[in-house]
Design a protein around this motif. Structure first.
Motif, PDB file in Angstrom:
ATOM      1  N   GLU A   1      38.213  11.724 -14.831  1.00  0.00           N
ATOM      2  CA  GLU A   1      38.569  12.967 -14.147  1.00  0.00           C
ATOM      3  C   GLU A   1      39.999  13.410 -14.437  1.00  0.00           C
ATOM      4  O   GLU A   1      40.423  14.470 -13.989  1.00  0.00           O
ATOM      5  CB  GLU A   1      38.383  12.802 -12.639  1.00  0.00           C
ATOM      6  CG  GLU A   1      37.008  12.305 -12.225  1.00  0.00           C
ATOM      7  CD  GLU A   1      35.893  13.223 -12.687  1.00  0.00           C
ATOM      8  OE1 GLU A   1      36.091  14.456 -12.670  1.00  0.00           O
ATOM      9  OE2 GLU A   1      34.822  12.708 -13.071  1.00  0.00           O
TER      10      GLU A   1
ATOM     11  N   GLU B   1      33.702  15.023 -23.655  1.00  0.00           N
ATOM     12  CA  GLU B   1      32.534  15.178 -22.794  1.00  0.00           C
ATOM     13  C   GLU B   1      31.465  14.144 -23.130  1.00  0.00           C
ATOM     14  O   GLU B   1      30.805  13.605 -22.242  1.00  0.00           O
ATOM     15  CB  GLU B   1      31.957  16.592 -22.931  1.00  0.00           C
ATOM     16  CG  GLU B   1      32.808  17.694 -22.315  1.00  0.00           C
ATOM     17  CD  GLU B   1      32.911  17.563 -20.807  1.00  0.00           C
ATOM     18  OE1 GLU B   1      31.969  17.963 -20.108  1.00  0.00           O
ATOM     19  OE2 GLU B   1      33.930  17.035 -20.327  1.00  0.00           O
TER      20      GLU B   1
ATOM     21  N   TYR C   1      29.185   7.842 -17.496  1.00  0.00           N
ATOM     22  CA  TYR C   1      28.417   8.085 -16.272  1.00  0.00           C
ATOM     23  C   TYR C   1      27.025   7.456 -16.359  1.00  0.00           C
ATOM     24  O   TYR C   1      26.491   6.981 -15.345  1.00  0.00           O
ATOM     25  CB  TYR C   1      28.294   9.585 -16.011  1.00  0.00           C
ATOM     26  CG  TYR C   1      29.581  10.233 -15.546  1.00  0.00           C
ATOM     27  CD1 TYR C   1      30.400   9.613 -14.605  1.00  0.00           C
ATOM     28  CD2 TYR C   1      29.991  11.468 -16.049  1.00  0.00           C
ATOM     29  CE1 TYR C   1      31.581  10.205 -14.181  1.00  0.00           C
ATOM     30  CE2 TYR C   1      31.173  12.070 -15.635  1.00  0.00           C
ATOM     31  CZ  TYR C   1      31.966  11.432 -14.698  1.00  0.00           C
ATOM     32  OH  TYR C   1      33.137  12.010 -14.276  1.00  0.00           O
TER      33      TYR C   1
ATOM     34  N   ASP D   1      26.395  10.196  -6.304  1.00  0.00           N
ATOM     35  CA  ASP D   1      27.674  10.760  -6.732  1.00  0.00           C
ATOM     36  C   ASP D   1      27.745  10.859  -8.250  1.00  0.00           C
ATOM     37  O   ASP D   1      28.193  11.870  -8.801  1.00  0.00           O
ATOM     38  CB  ASP D   1      28.815   9.898  -6.197  1.00  0.00           C
ATOM     39  CG  ASP D   1      30.170  10.336  -6.732  1.00  0.00           C
ATOM     40  OD1 ASP D   1      30.562  11.488  -6.467  1.00  0.00           O
ATOM     41  OD2 ASP D   1      30.832   9.537  -7.423  1.00  0.00           O
TER      42      ASP D   1
ATOM     43  N   GLY E   1      25.633  13.636  -9.445  1.00  0.00           N
ATOM     44  CA  GLY E   1      26.310  14.893  -9.150  1.00  0.00           C
ATOM     45  C   GLY E   1      27.332  15.252 -10.218  1.00  0.00           C
ATOM     46  O   GLY E   1      27.462  16.424 -10.610  1.00  0.00           O
ATOM     47  N   ARG E   2      28.050  14.255 -10.709  1.00  0.00           N
ATOM     48  CA  ARG E   2      29.024  14.496 -11.792  1.00  0.00           C
ATOM     49  C   ARG E   2      28.313  14.882 -13.088  1.00  0.00           C
ATOM     50  O   ARG E   2      28.785  15.753 -13.821  1.00  0.00           O
ATOM     51  CB  ARG E   2      29.873  13.242 -12.002  1.00  0.00           C
ATOM     52  CG  ARG E   2      30.687  12.829 -10.772  1.00  0.00           C
ATOM     53  CD  ARG E   2      31.558  11.628 -11.071  1.00  0.00           C
ATOM     54  NE  ARG E   2      32.138  11.042  -9.871  1.00  0.00           N
ATOM     55  CZ  ARG E   2      33.320  10.426  -9.836  1.00  0.00           C
ATOM     56  NH1 ARG E   2      34.047  10.337 -10.931  1.00  0.00           N
ATOM     57  NH2 ARG E   2      33.771   9.903  -8.714  1.00  0.00           N
TER      58      ARG E   2
ATOM     59  N   GLU F   1      25.440  16.366 -13.226  1.00  0.00           N
ATOM     60  CA  GLU F   1      24.891  17.701 -12.998  1.00  0.00           C
ATOM     61  C   GLU F   1      25.922  18.779 -13.329  1.00  0.00           C
ATOM     62  O   GLU F   1      25.588  19.813 -13.933  1.00  0.00           O
ATOM     63  CB  GLU F   1      24.434  17.844 -11.555  1.00  0.00           C
ATOM     64  CG  GLU F   1      23.783  19.193 -11.249  1.00  0.00           C
ATOM     65  CD  GLU F   1      23.361  19.328  -9.803  1.00  0.00           C
ATOM     66  OE1 GLU F   1      22.518  20.189  -9.503  1.00  0.00           O
ATOM     67  OE2 GLU F   1      23.886  18.558  -8.952  1.00  0.00           O
ATOM     68  N   THR F   2      27.170  18.531 -12.961  1.00  0.00           N
ATOM     69  CA  THR F   2      28.242  19.487 -13.268  1.00  0.00           C
ATOM     70  C   THR F   2      28.372  19.703 -14.774  1.00  0.00           C
ATOM     71  O   THR F   2      28.496  20.834 -15.258  1.00  0.00           O
ATOM     72  CB  THR F   2      29.579  18.985 -12.688  1.00  0.00           C
ATOM     73  OG1 THR F   2      29.449  18.833 -11.273  1.00  0.00           O
ATOM     74  CG2 THR F   2      30.701  19.958 -12.986  1.00  0.00           C
ATOM     75  N   ILE F   3      28.314  18.606 -15.524  1.00  0.00           N
ATOM     76  CA  ILE F   3      28.401  18.699 -16.991  1.00  0.00           C
ATOM     77  C   ILE F   3      27.166  19.397 -17.551  1.00  0.00           C
ATOM     78  O   ILE F   3      27.263  20.261 -18.436  1.00  0.00           O
ATOM     79  CB  ILE F   3      28.562  17.295 -17.610  1.00  0.00           C
ATOM     80  CG1 ILE F   3      29.873  16.660 -17.150  1.00  0.00           C
ATOM     81  CG2 ILE F   3      28.491  17.362 -19.130  1.00  0.00           C
ATOM     82  CD1 ILE F   3      30.049  15.207 -17.586  1.00  0.00           C
ATOM     83  N   TYR F   4      25.988  19.048 -17.018  1.00  0.00           N
ATOM     84  CA  TYR F   4      24.727  19.599 -17.529  1.00  0.00           C
ATOM     85  C   TYR F   4      24.658  21.108 -17.308  1.00  0.00           C
ATOM     86  O   TYR F   4      24.196  21.857 -18.182  1.00  0.00           O
ATOM     87  CB  TYR F   4      23.558  18.896 -16.843  1.00  0.00           C
ATOM     88  CG  TYR F   4      22.201  19.299 -17.368  1.00  0.00           C
ATOM     89  CD1 TYR F   4      21.793  18.909 -18.642  1.00  0.00           C
ATOM     90  CD2 TYR F   4      21.323  20.055 -16.605  1.00  0.00           C
ATOM     91  CE1 TYR F   4      20.548  19.267 -19.140  1.00  0.00           C
ATOM     92  CE2 TYR F   4      20.073  20.421 -17.089  1.00  0.00           C
ATOM     93  CZ  TYR F   4      19.698  20.031 -18.355  1.00  0.00           C
ATOM     94  OH  TYR F   4      18.463  20.393 -18.845  1.00  0.00           O
ATOM     95  N   LYS F   5      25.113  21.556 -16.152  1.00  0.00           N
ATOM     96  CA  LYS F   5      25.073  22.994 -15.866  1.00  0.00           C
ATOM     97  C   LYS F   5      26.019  23.768 -16.777  1.00  0.00           C
ATOM     98  O   LYS F   5      25.736  24.901 -17.176  1.00  0.00           O
ATOM     99  CB  LYS F   5      25.423  23.251 -14.403  1.00  0.00           C
ATOM    100  CG  LYS F   5      24.297  22.905 -13.444  1.00  0.00           C
ATOM    101  CD  LYS F   5      24.673  23.223 -12.006  1.00  0.00           C
ATOM    102  CE  LYS F   5      23.491  22.967 -11.063  1.00  0.00           C
ATOM    103  NZ  LYS F   5      23.851  23.233  -9.650  1.00  0.00           N
ATOM    104  N   ALA F   6      27.141  23.150 -17.106  1.00  0.00           N
ATOM    105  CA  ALA F   6      28.108  23.805 -17.991  1.00  0.00           C
ATOM    106  C   ALA F   6      27.645  23.787 -19.442  1.00  0.00           C
ATOM    107  O   ALA F   6      27.892  24.734 -20.202  1.00  0.00           O
ATOM    108  CB  ALA F   6      29.466  23.123 -17.863  1.00  0.00           C
TER     109      ALA F   6
END
Length: 468
Positions: free
Chosen positions: A262, A270, A277, A295, A298-299, A301-306
C-alpha cells in the motif's frame, strides 16, 4: 561464555555417542555466533554421531519447520540409500502429504496434489506435526545425530511445535538437540505463548542450562524479515508455510508484507501486488476467522474494478466462491458458479474446479453437516475428473454425503452394505484419513436415528467401535 557453550556441546555429543537422547535449551546473554564455534576434530569422525549446526537469520524468511526438513533429507541421502519413499512409509507419512514432501525436497517448493478440505485443517495440522516428529526418530535410526541450533528465539511456529512434541515423545532414540537462545532478544508475539509452554516443560524435565549472565528476555521490537525486491521468491517461501500448514508463521510474514503493497514509495507493480494478495488469501482462508480473507479479496476487488486484465477472472471468482461457501452463503456461491460455468472462455481445468465446488455447495461444503436429506445426481464428468487427478479424499466425501440419504437405502444397510459406504471405506483405507472414517460412521448413525431406525444406528455404532 563461548568456552562454556562448547563444554555443553561436548557433553551432549558424549551423551549421543553413548546411545542417549536429549533436548537441551541453553540460555545466554548478548550475541553468540556459530561462526565463532570451532568444534573438536572428534565430532567430525565418520563413525560418530552426525553433527549439524544451524543458525537462524534475523532478517531471512525461514522455511517451514526449519531446519528439520533439510536435515532429515540429508541424513536419508547419506545414510539411508536415498530411498525417500521407503523412508516416508517407515515414518507413517499421510498419503495426502507425501507429494508435499516429494516436491519440496526435489524443487524447494511445497506442492500439494489434492487441495485441503478446510474442515480438515486441524486434523491435517496434527498429522503433519506427528509425521515430522516420526521422521526425526526414523532419521536417528539411520544414524545418530547432534543438532546444534542457535538464535532459537526467532524460530518459526512449526519448528517450535515440532520441538515441543519431540521433547514430550518418550520413544527411545539416539539424538541430541541443543537450542541456543539469547536472552537479549524477545520472542515474536506469535510464538511467545508456545515458547512459554515449551520452556515450562523443559524446566520441569531439568533440560535448561544457563551460561554467562543469562536471565529473562528483555523487551524489544520483533525481528522483521527482509522483503527487498519483493517477488516470487518471497511468495514461494510463504506458500511453503501454508502448504505445510504453518498458518501462524505465514500470517506473521503476511502482516509484515501487506503494508509494503500500500506504500507507493516502494514502487511495487500491480502484477506483484496481485500475486502477493493471492498468497495472502491462501493463508488467511485457512484461519478460523475469515474476516482477514475478506479483506484480501476486497483489495483484489479494487484492482479488478480498475483493470479487469490485472488478474485471472476465473481465479478471482473462485476466491469469491470459497468465501461464500464457508460463510454459509450457499445461494450466492451457487449463483457465482453458474455464471462461471456459462462463461465461454472457461478452460477445462477451471470447469473441473467449478464442478467440484458446485457439488460441495449442494452438500453445504461439508461444513458443519451430519447428512443430506436427499440423494444427489452428480455428473460422470466430475467423478472421472476426480479419479483422473487423484482427488480420492474429495471422492470419498462425495460417496459419503451424496448418496444413501433416503430411508429405503438406510434400511437395507443391515442386510447388505451399501456400495457407496463400501467405497468410502475403501478410499479411507487408501488415503489413511481417520478423520473421515469417523465422519462416515457418524453420518450413518445420525441419519439412521433421524429416521427412527435405532437398530441400524446401533449396527453402525458397533461397526465403528470394532474399526477403532
Amino acid at each position: 561464555m563461548l568456552e562454556s557453550y562448547l563444554d555443553i556441546v561436548d557433553q551432549e555429543y558424549q551423551r549421543v555417542s553413548g546411545g542417549g537422547r536429549n533436548i537441551l535449551l541453553v540460555h545466554y546473554n548478548g550475541e553468540l555466533s556459530q561462526s565463532d564455534m570451532k568444534l573438536p576434530e572428534k565430532m567430525k569422525a565418520k563413525d560418530g554421531p552426525a553433527v549439524v549446526q544451524y543458525e537462524y537469520d534475523y532478517r531471512a524468511i525461514q522455511e517451514p519447520i526449519e531446519p528439520f526438513l533439510g536435515m532429515v533429507y540429508g541424513l536419508v541421502m547419506k545414510f539411508g540409500d536415498g530411498d525417500l519413499e521407503a523412508f516416508m512409509e517407515q515414518a507413517g507419512v499421510y498419503e495426502l502429504h507425501k507429494d508435499i514432501f516429494r516436491f519440496y525436497w526435489k524443487t524447494g517448493e511445497a506442492v500439494r496434489r489434492e487441495p485441503i478440505i478446510r474442515t480438515e485443517l486441524e486434523y491435517e495440522k496434527k498429522r503433519m506435526i506427528d509425521e515430522i516428529v516420526s521422521m526425526i526418530f526414523a532419521a536417528a535410526e539411520l544414524h545418530p545425530f547432534l543438532l546444534i541450533l542457535n538464535r532459537m528465539q526467532i524460530a518459526n511456529h512449526s519448528t517450535v511445535e515440532v520441538l515441543y512434541q519431540l521433547a514430550r515423545d518418550k520413544r527411545k532414540s539416539c539424538f541430541g538437540i541443543i537450542l541456543g537462545l539469547s536472552d537479549s532478544v524477545a520472542f515474536p508475539t506469535y510464538t511467545a505463548h508456545l515458547w512459554e509452554k515449551f520452556t515450562e516443560y523443559l524446566d520441569d524435565e531439568g533440560c535448561i542450562a544457563s551460561i554467562g549472565t543469562a536471565g529473562n528476555p528483555i523487551t524489544m521490537n520483533e525481528n522483521i524479515p527482509h522483503f527487498r525486491d519483493l517477488g516470487e521468491k518471497h511468495f514461494i517461501s510463504i506458500r511453503n508455510h501454508v502448504t505445510f500448514l504453518d498458518i501462524q508463521t505465514a500470517e506473521f510474514y503476511i502482516d509484515k508484507m501487506l503494508p509494503l503493497l500500500e506504500d507507493d514509495a516502494f514502487g511495487i507493480s500491480e502484477e506483484t501486488k496481485v500475486n502477493a494478495y493471492y498468497v495472502a488469501f491462501q493463508a488467511t482462508f485457512l484461519m478460523p476467522d475469515l474476516s482477514h480473507a475478506l479483506d484480501i479479496v476486497g483489495r483484489l476487488e479494487t484492482i479488478y474494478k480498475a483493470d479487469p486484465d490485472a488478474m485471472d477472472p476465473f481465479y478471482y471468482r473462485h476466491l469469491l466462491i470459497l468465501l461464500r461457501m464457508y460463510q454459509n452463503e450457499l445461494k450466492e456461491a451457487q449463483e457465482l458458479l453458474q455464471e462461471g460455468l456459462k462463461d465461454p472462455g472457461l478452460t477445462e481445468e477451471w470447469r473441473f474446479v467449478y464442478l467440484l465446488r458446485e457439488a460441495m455447495v449442494r452438500m453445504s461444503a461439508w461444513n458443519n453437516i451430519f447428512f443430506c436429506r436427499e440423494n444427489l445426481q452428480l455428473s460422470e464428468e466430475l467423478i472421472s475428473g476426480l479419479k483422473k487427478r487423484g482427488y480420492y479424499n474429495h471422492l470419498a466425501y462425495i460417496e459419503l454425503y451424496a448418496y444413501d440419504n433416503d430411508k429405503a437405502s438406510v434400511e437395507k444397510a443391515v442386510d447388505k452394505k451399501s456400495p457407496h459406504f463400501e467405497e468410502v471405506l475403501r478410499l479411507v483405507e487408501k488415503t489413511g484419513n481417520r478423520f473421515l472414517m469417523n465422519l462416515a460412521y457418524e453420518k450413518n448413525i445420525m441419519i439412521s436415528s433421524s429416521y427412527g431406525l435405532n437398530h441400524i444406528a446401533l449396527y453402525y455404532f458397533h461397526m465403528d467401535t470394532m474399526d477403532l
